[in-house]
Design a protein around this motif. Structure first.
Motif: not given
Length: 180
Positions: A103-116
């Motif tokens: 969950t921690e890794a997935t939430q990070y990458i979703v945020d990163y993918s949309f933001r960056w």
């Protein structure tokens, strides 16, 4: 290297190949992560891993921040740049399941993918019998988009594959709710 509360997301190098082979040779991982024939992966499979990691727009080796122990890997592939649709994949060694690391890794990458990365959507597929992974994806905002029935032979029976996705607009709404 990127970090979350408990994880290090490190760039992939050839030094990680033995750990990745251990991951992909784990029968529990294979059963939930591949539609290929199940069985031991030999040295030639290292080329498959290398190509998969190298072709990704984002790839990372997941390590436990506290000990630097190898936990697994994650990727985001974007097959059609014009459509900005990232396909997400994550695999963790079974000893790290059920502790919230996925969950921690997935939430990070979703945020990163949309933001960056500027993606419009994130997509993934998951076997319908993988309740743990489905729960992880739903916590990160993914919603069910479709089902391909009886398409994977596993555990001596036919399994369904589910299609899940999260859109940039949904992420923005979710982010604003979480920040209130």
């Amino acid at each position: 290297m990127f970090t979350t509360n408990r994880l290090l997301l490190c760039p992939y190098t050839d030094a990680d190949l033995n750990d990745l082979m251990r991951l992909w040779n784990d029968p529990l991982v294979q059963r939930l992560a591949t539609t290929d024939e199940l069985g031991p992966r030999g040295p030639r499979f290292k080329n498959t891993i290398r190509n998969h990691m190298d072709r990704a727009m984002f790839s990372a080796i997941i390590r436990l921040k506290e000990t630097n122990e190898f936990m697994g890997q994650m990727t985001v592939h974007v097959l059609e740049q014009k459509n900005r649709d990232g396909t997400y994949g994550i695999c963790l060694l079974p000893k790290f399941w059920s502790y919230g690391f996925g969950t921690e890794a997935t939430q990070y990458i979703v945020d990163y993918s949309f933001r960056w990365l500027g993606l419009q959507r994130m997509s993934l597929t998951v076997f319908a019998n993988n309740d743990r992974a489905i729960a992880v994806y739903q916590k990160a905002g993914f919603v069910m988009e479709g089902r391909k029935r009886a398409c994977v032979w596993a555990n001596n029976r036919w399994e369904d594959t589910l299609f899940m996705g999260v859109l940039r607009d949904e992420w923005i709404v979710r982010l604003s709710i979480l920040q209130q």
